[in-house]
Design a protein around this motif. Structure first.
Motif, short mmCIF file in Angstrom:
data_model
loop_
_atom_site.label_atom_id
_atom_site.label_comp_id
_atom_site.label_asym_id
_atom_site.label_seq_id
_atom_site.Cartn_x
_atom_site.Cartn_y
_atom_site.Cartn_z
N ASN A 114 18.33 -14.09 62.75
CA ASN A 114 17.96 -12.95 61.91
C ASN A 114 19.01 -11.85 61.99
O ASN A 114 19.30 -11.18 61.00
N MET A 134 7.58 -18.31 61.96
CA MET A 134 7.78 -18.01 60.53
C MET A 134 8.10 -16.53 60.34
O MET A 134 7.35 -15.79 59.75
N GLN A 135 9.23 -16.12 60.87
CA GLN A 135 9.68 -14.74 60.71
C GLN A 135 10.36 -14.61 59.36
O GLN A 135 11.19 -15.44 58.99
N CYS A 136 10.01 -13.58 58.59
CA CYS A 136 10.52 -13.43 57.24
C CYS A 136 11.26 -12.11 57.08
O CYS A 136 10.79 -11.06 57.52
N VAL A 171 13.53 -17.18 55.98
CA VAL A 171 12.45 -17.54 56.89
C VAL A 171 13.08 -18.24 58.09
O VAL A 171 13.89 -19.15 57.93
N SER A 172 12.69 -17.79 59.30
CA SER A 172 13.33 -18.34 60.50
C SER A 172 12.31 -18.58 61.61
O SER A 172 11.18 -18.11 61.56
#
Length: 151
Positions: free
Chosen positions: A36, A56-58, A71-72
């Protein structure tokens, strides 16, 4: 006459640089597998981010010309999507073709689905690029979607 030729040369160089810069926004696949913080280094502070779920980091970005979502998880970005807007079909196609030329020179596989859709495959990603006319906004939109493949 010399002034005209100089002006024409400047405009041509400016448009080429502009297409190259916008092609970088199409190249969301280059951030697949990156962190990110790498996304933030490239695009700056997102307009919104949801980091509540580690799987599901956006990160969301939006300007008048584009909308991007990354999305990571702990292994880095696994999906990236973008929608880029252009005033003319010629400008949109120039950006797409600039990006595809870069892909070919980087030995990526480029498959033409039809005159307005392309698939690109790399070592760790697959990507779809499509062009369509938005009749409501009277703009041409390039949509890109890249996904991590493999482990």
């Amino acid at each position: 006459m010399i002034r005209f030729i100089s002006s024409l040369l400047f405009v041509t160089m400016f448009l080429s640089l502009n297409n190259t810069l916008f092609a970088q926004d199409v190249a969301v696949c280059k951030l697949i597998g990156k962190s990110n913080s790498d996304v933030i280094k490239k695009y700056g502070k997102p307009i919104h981010q949801d980091l509540s779920n580690p799987e599901m980091q956006c990160l969301f970005y939006q300007t008048k010309d584009y909308r991007l979502v990354f999305v990571s998880n702990k292994d880095g970005v696994y999906q990236a999507e973008g929608e880029l807007k252009y005033n003319s079909k010629e400008n949109a196609n120039a950006v797409i073709h600039s990006f595809l030329t870069e892909c070919i020179s980087d030995s990526l596989l480029v498959d033409t689905v039809n005159t307005s859709e392309y698939n690109v495959k790399g070592k760790n990603f697959k990507m779809n690029i499509s062009l369509y006319e938005n009749n409501f906004s009277k703009k041409y939109e390039v949509r890109v979607k890249a996904n991590r493949v493999g482990g």
